[in-house]
Design a protein around this motif. Sequence first.
Motif, PDB file in Angstrom:
ATOM      1  N   LEU A  46       0.836  -1.200   0.000  1.00  0.00           N
ATOM      2  CA  LEU A  46       0.000   0.000   0.000  1.00  0.00           C
ATOM      3  C   LEU A  46       0.869   1.247   0.000  1.00  0.00           C
ATOM      4  O   LEU A  46       0.627   2.189  -0.766  1.00  0.00           O
ATOM      5  N   VAL A  47       1.886   1.267   0.850  1.00  0.00           N
ATOM      6  CA  VAL A  47       2.759   2.439   0.933  1.00  0.00           C
ATOM      7  C   VAL A  47       3.557   2.622  -0.352  1.00  0.00           C
ATOM      8  O   VAL A  47       3.667   3.735  -0.879  1.00  0.00           O
ATOM      9  N   LEU A  48       4.115   1.539  -0.881  1.00  0.00           N
ATOM     10  CA  LEU A  48       4.921   1.642  -2.102  1.00  0.00           C
ATOM     11  C   LEU A  48       4.082   2.121  -3.282  1.00  0.00           C
ATOM     12  O   LEU A  48       4.479   3.046  -4.008  1.00  0.00           O
ATOM     13  N   SER A  49       2.926   1.513  -3.478  1.00  0.00           N
ATOM     14  CA  SER A  49       2.096   1.912  -4.612  1.00  0.00           C
ATOM     15  C   SER A  49       1.529   3.316  -4.427  1.00  0.00           C
ATOM     16  O   SER A  49       1.511   4.123  -5.366  1.00  0.00           O
ATOM     17  N   GLY A  50       1.067   3.620  -3.215  1.00  0.00           N
ATOM     18  CA  GLY A  50       0.524   4.947  -2.962  1.00  0.00           C
ATOM     19  C   GLY A  50       1.554   6.038  -3.143  1.00  0.00           C
ATOM     20  O   GLY A  50       1.282   7.081  -3.761  1.00  0.00           O
TER      21      GLY A  50
END
Length: 248
Positions: A46-50
């Motif tokens: 979630l953090v990487l894609s966001g």
Amino acid sequence: MKRALAFFGAPVVLLARTTRATAREGLGWRECLVQLHELGGRSVWLVLSGMAFFGAVLVTIANSQARRFVGNVAVLGPAYFELLIRELGPVVSAVLTASRAGAGHAAELSTMGVNEQLEALEMSAGDPLADLVAPRVVAGLVGVPLLCVLGTVAATLSAATVAQLGFGVDGRAFMDPRYVDVWDLLAAAIKAVACGVYIPLAAAVAGLRARGGAEAVGEATTDGVVAASLGCLLIDFAVSLAFQLLRL
């Protein structure tokens, strides 16, 4: 004012109580590893894609501003990189983590409270603060700063790639550290660590208060996410203001 103080002060009180309970009961390191996986391992994508999408949006805005004022987006690269390192990278990554980990912690603890598992734990000579809250705080203390680093790297690489492929600008301009100094890194580290401690505490406050049924679990989950996200923004403002007043 009293409601605001209670909203943001309850996690601080819970931290003091949890520290005292952990010093008395000890810390379960195996549970800390489990919670680190729950918080960090399950939030990393979630953090990487966001943050990758955030970096792409950031460079698009930079290109629009550059066309209006300076004519070359590469000129804004170093300033945007400093902004990403000091402000946006750690805070946006922490808010993304709060949206998932905060909901998970609050839902799990509130479900245990509704099902009277917390009372059963106390009757078995356990301490919910030492056994449940402390491992989540340790996991947040370790996991959130790591996620902030990964999120900042993802946003930087995304910005450089979009600048290179989308606008024909040397992507290395968005990885130029000429304006980044030790105070920028210190501010980012303080924000990441503070958010890492605050997120599980805010979620735990909401979860431990829940009593009733399924509706109480839903309300606790919502309250946990809201408190954790707003807390991250408040930490960002407080640290940034402190550094500004100290002229750092």
